[in-house]
Design a protein around this motif. Structure first.
Motif, PDB file in Angstrom:
ATOM      1  N   HIS A  14       0.819  -1.210   0.000  1.00 32.77           N
ATOM      2  CA  HIS A  14       0.000   0.000   0.000  1.00 32.77           C
ATOM      3  C   HIS A  14       0.852   1.260   0.000  1.00 32.77           C
ATOM      4  O   HIS A  14       0.490   2.266  -0.611  1.00 32.77           O
ATOM      5  CB  HIS A  14      -0.922   0.018   1.233  1.00 32.77           C
ATOM      6  CG  HIS A  14      -1.969  -1.036   1.219  1.00 32.77           C
ATOM      7  ND1 HIS A  14      -1.717  -2.344   1.598  1.00 32.77           N
ATOM      8  CD2 HIS A  14      -3.280  -1.000   0.848  1.00 32.77           C
ATOM      9  CE1 HIS A  14      -2.829  -3.046   1.488  1.00 32.77           C
ATOM     10  NE2 HIS A  14      -3.790  -2.266   1.039  1.00 32.77           N
ATOM     11  N   ARG A  50      -0.658  -7.531  -6.078  1.00 31.38           N
ATOM     12  CA  ARG A  50      -1.823  -8.147  -5.452  1.00 31.38           C
ATOM     13  C   ARG A  50      -3.075  -7.944  -6.311  1.00 31.38           C
ATOM     14  O   ARG A  50      -3.188  -6.960  -7.040  1.00 31.38           O
ATOM     15  CB  ARG A  50      -2.075  -7.520  -4.075  1.00 31.38           C
ATOM     16  CG  ARG A  50      -0.911  -7.622  -3.105  1.00 31.38           C
ATOM     17  CD  ARG A  50      -1.178  -6.769  -1.876  1.00 31.38           C
ATOM     18  NE  ARG A  50      -0.050  -6.768  -0.964  1.00 31.38           N
ATOM     19  CZ  ARG A  50       0.101  -7.617   0.050  1.00 31.38           C
ATOM     20  NH1 ARG A  50      -0.829  -8.535   0.264  1.00 31.38           N
ATOM     21  NH2 ARG A  50       1.159  -7.550   0.832  1.00 31.38           N
ATOM     22  N   ASP A  51      -4.024  -8.853  -6.163  1.00 29.36           N
ATOM     23  CA  ASP A  51      -5.268  -8.752  -6.925  1.00 29.36           C
ATOM     24  C   ASP A  51      -6.023  -7.471  -6.596  1.00 29.36           C
ATOM     25  O   ASP A  51      -6.603  -6.831  -7.485  1.00 29.36           O
ATOM     26  CB  ASP A  51      -6.168  -9.963  -6.625  1.00 29.36           C
ATOM     27  CG  ASP A  51      -5.635 -11.250  -7.240  1.00 29.36           C
ATOM     28  OD1 ASP A  51      -4.773 -11.161  -8.143  1.00 29.36           O
ATOM     29  OD2 ASP A  51      -6.074 -12.334  -6.809  1.00 29.36           O
ATOM     30  N   GLU A  52      -6.014  -7.069  -5.297  1.00 31.24           N
ATOM     31  CA  GLU A  52      -6.758  -5.858  -4.939  1.00 31.24           C
ATOM     32  C   GLU A  52      -6.131  -4.609  -5.536  1.00 31.24           C
ATOM     33  O   GLU A  52      -6.822  -3.651  -5.895  1.00 31.24           O
ATOM     34  CB  GLU A  52      -6.867  -5.720  -3.414  1.00 31.24           C
ATOM     35  CG  GLU A  52      -5.549  -5.634  -2.673  1.00 31.24           C
ATOM     36  CD  GLU A  52      -5.056  -6.985  -2.159  1.00 31.24           C
ATOM     37  OE1 GLU A  52      -4.474  -7.020  -1.074  1.00 31.24           O
ATOM     38  OE2 GLU A  52      -5.277  -7.998  -2.876  1.00 31.24           O
ATOM     39  N   PHE A  53      -4.807  -4.611  -5.691  1.00 25.93           N
ATOM     40  CA  PHE A  53      -4.146  -3.470  -6.313  1.00 25.93           C
ATOM     41  C   PHE A  53      -4.429  -3.427  -7.810  1.00 25.93           C
ATOM     42  O   PHE A  53      -4.563  -2.353  -8.401  1.00 25.93           O
ATOM     43  CB  PHE A  53      -2.644  -3.518  -6.067  1.00 25.93           C
ATOM     44  CG  PHE A  53      -2.251  -3.297  -4.622  1.00 25.93           C
ATOM     45  CD1 PHE A  53      -3.179  -2.845  -3.695  1.00 25.93           C
ATOM     46  CD2 PHE A  53      -0.965  -3.534  -4.199  1.00 25.93           C
ATOM     47  CE1 PHE A  53      -2.834  -2.636  -2.375  1.00 25.93           C
ATOM     48  CE2 PHE A  53      -0.596  -3.326  -2.878  1.00 25.93           C
ATOM     49  CZ  PHE A  53      -1.536  -2.881  -1.958  1.00 25.93           C
ATOM     50  N   ARG A  54      -4.501  -4.589  -8.418  1.00 27.08           N
ATOM     51  CA  ARG A  54      -4.854  -4.642  -9.837  1.00 27.08           C
ATOM     52  C   ARG A  54      -6.252  -4.063 -10.054  1.00 27.08           C
ATOM     53  O   ARG A  54      -6.500  -3.339 -11.021  1.00 27.08           O
ATOM     54  CB  ARG A  54      -4.794  -6.086 -10.349  1.00 27.08           C
ATOM     55  CG  ARG A  54      -3.390  -6.689 -10.325  1.00 27.08           C
ATOM     56  CD  ARG A  54      -3.392  -8.057 -10.977  1.00 27.08           C
ATOM     57  NE  ARG A  54      -2.114  -8.739 -10.841  1.00 27.08           N
ATOM     58  CZ  ARG A  54      -1.559  -9.507 -11.770  1.00 27.08           C
ATOM     59  NH1 ARG A  54      -2.194  -9.682 -12.926  1.00 27.08           N
ATOM     60  NH2 ARG A  54      -0.410 -10.096 -11.576  1.00 27.08           N
ATOM     61  N   ALA A  55      -7.162  -4.386  -9.138  1.00 28.34           N
ATOM     62  CA  ALA A  55      -8.523  -3.878  -9.250  1.00 28.34           C
ATOM     63  C   ALA A  55      -8.545  -2.356  -9.099  1.00 28.34           C
ATOM     64  O   ALA A  55      -9.269  -1.657  -9.826  1.00 28.34           O
ATOM     65  CB  ALA A  55      -9.421  -4.532  -8.189  1.00 28.34           C
ATOM     66  N   VAL A  56      -7.753  -1.829  -8.163  1.00 29.53           N
ATOM     67  CA  VAL A  56      -7.676  -0.385  -7.969  1.00 29.53           C
ATOM     68  C   VAL A  56      -7.127   0.291  -9.221  1.00 29.53           C
ATOM     69  O   VAL A  56      -7.649   1.317  -9.678  1.00 29.53           O
ATOM     70  CB  VAL A  56      -6.797  -0.047  -6.745  1.00 29.53           C
ATOM     71  CG1 VAL A  56      -6.489   1.450  -6.700  1.00 29.53           C
ATOM     72  CG2 VAL A  56      -7.491  -0.468  -5.457  1.00 29.53           C
ATOM     73  N   TYR A  69      -9.675   0.336 -11.936  1.00 27.98           N
ATOM     74  CA  TYR A  69     -10.700   1.346 -11.649  1.00 27.98           C
ATOM     75  C   TYR A  69     -10.196   2.749 -12.007  1.00 27.98           C
ATOM     76  O   TYR A  69     -10.909   3.539 -12.645  1.00 27.98           O
ATOM     77  CB  TYR A  69     -11.082   1.289 -10.173  1.00 27.98           C
ATOM     78  CG  TYR A  69     -11.935   2.451  -9.723  1.00 27.98           C
ATOM     79  CD1 TYR A  69     -13.300   2.499 -10.015  1.00 27.98           C
ATOM     80  CD2 TYR A  69     -11.375   3.512  -9.016  1.00 27.98           C
ATOM     81  CE1 TYR A  69     -14.079   3.576  -9.619  1.00 27.98           C
ATOM     82  CE2 TYR A  69     -12.144   4.591  -8.618  1.00 27.98           C
ATOM     83  CZ  TYR A  69     -13.494   4.619  -8.914  1.00 27.98           C
ATOM     84  OH  TYR A  69     -14.253   5.690  -8.519  1.00 27.98           O
TER      85      TYR A  69
END
Length: 309
Positions: free
Chosen positions: A78, A104-110, A113
């Motif tokens: 982060h 990370r998958d959540e960073f890819r999503a961010v 977006y």
């Protein structure tokens, strides 16, 4: 057949800040190829931000737009993503590039977006690239970085980005951007004298780059860049061959740097040094022109010594 070996970044470059960041700054063209953006001559590393933190690299493309680059070993965290994004927003940078060994998958999503937002509002949005890096070598050769973009703007956004890079202004439009008459007069006089001496210049939307023939792949090298608020960028790292790979020895001596520091008010440590806004006054036009011709002469001498470049 020669054996191709892949490795962790720590196997090739022990220190992230001490070894890998300087290597990345020296190989912006390779990173640019991976993300489809021409990251060219102007840029700086270890850029201070508010709160005492630092951004790894701030690169500039030919039109003067900035790209913020954060890199780290292992999985992206982060801290690097948010710090890079905060700096990119504050500086109205064109894009953010986060380089890590894994994302990370959540960073890819961010990132996806943010790229969708940038597509809807190209003027205020920030394009984001997530790039994975690994070390590669053939047999016992030196390690080299291999970059792979795993998240990037979609084709529409990428097309907009390329279109922005190709935008130009006329010289008169550039001069009209100056809010202070003395600054405009100084910039006009400098560019006029530079061209009258037989040298070339290149315009971006907010700056003009004074150029001269020199040893490089394209045969042209940056001398200085003058911006529409009257500040001047002096690319000492470019003189030292950071982007071209061809250092100009006479422009890297302590004597040359001392004289430059005295002229521009630098402290001797900056690699991509910027004066304060408003530095370019009419009284400083001739000293700056003398400096620029000295750099151009050094390029010419180096080019004569390496005619095959």
């Amino acid at each position: 057949m020669a054996k191709l070996t892949f490795g962790r970044l720590t196997e090739a470059w022990k220190g992230e800040a001490a070894d890998f960041t300087p290597l990345l700054a020296a190989q912006l063209d390779s990173l640019g190829n991976a993300i489809g953006v021409d990251l060219t001559a102007l840029g700086e590393s270890e850029v201070a931000t508010t709160g005492g933190r630092r951004i790894d690299i701030v690169a500039q493309v030919e039109d003067g737009s900035e790209f913020v680059i954060e890199n780290q070993y292992g999985r992206a965290d982060h801290d690097h993503l948010t710090r890079g994004l905060a700096y990119a927003v504050a500086r109205r940078a064109r894009g953010l590039v986060v380089v890590a060994e894994e994302h990370r998958d959540e960073f890819r999503a961010v990132a996806q977006y943010l790229n969708e937002v940038a597509e809807l509002d190209s003027e205020r949005g920030i394009a984001v690239w997530l790039v994975e890096a690994q070390a590669v070598r053939i047999e016992n050769s030196a390690w080299a970085p291999l970059f792979t973009a795993v998240v990037e703007p979609n084709q529409f956004t990428a097309t907009v980005e390329k279109a922005k890079q190709s935008e130009t202004v006329t010289l008169e439009e550039f001069f009209d951007q100056f809010d202070v008459a003395d600054l405009r007069q100084a910039a006009d006089a400098l560019v006029g004298k530079w061209q009258a001496a037989g040298y070339r210049r290149r315009l971006g939307p907010k700056h003009v780059v004074l150029e001269a023939s020199g040893p490089s792949a394209g045969g042209i090298r940056t001398v200085v860049a003058v911006f529409n608020d009257g500040h001047v960028l002096v690319p000492f790292s470019a003189y030292a061959g950071l982007n071209s790979g061809i250092p100009i020895e006479s422009l890297t001596t302590p004597e040359f740097r001392d004289a430059a520091d005295q002229l521009f008010g630098f402290n001797g440590t900056e690699k991509q040094a910027r004066t304060v806004p408003g530095w370019l006054t009419p009284e400083r036009v001739n000293p700056l022109l003398t400096f620029c011709i000295q750099v151009a002469d050094a390029y010419k001498a180096a080019l004569a010594q390496s005619p095959s470049t």
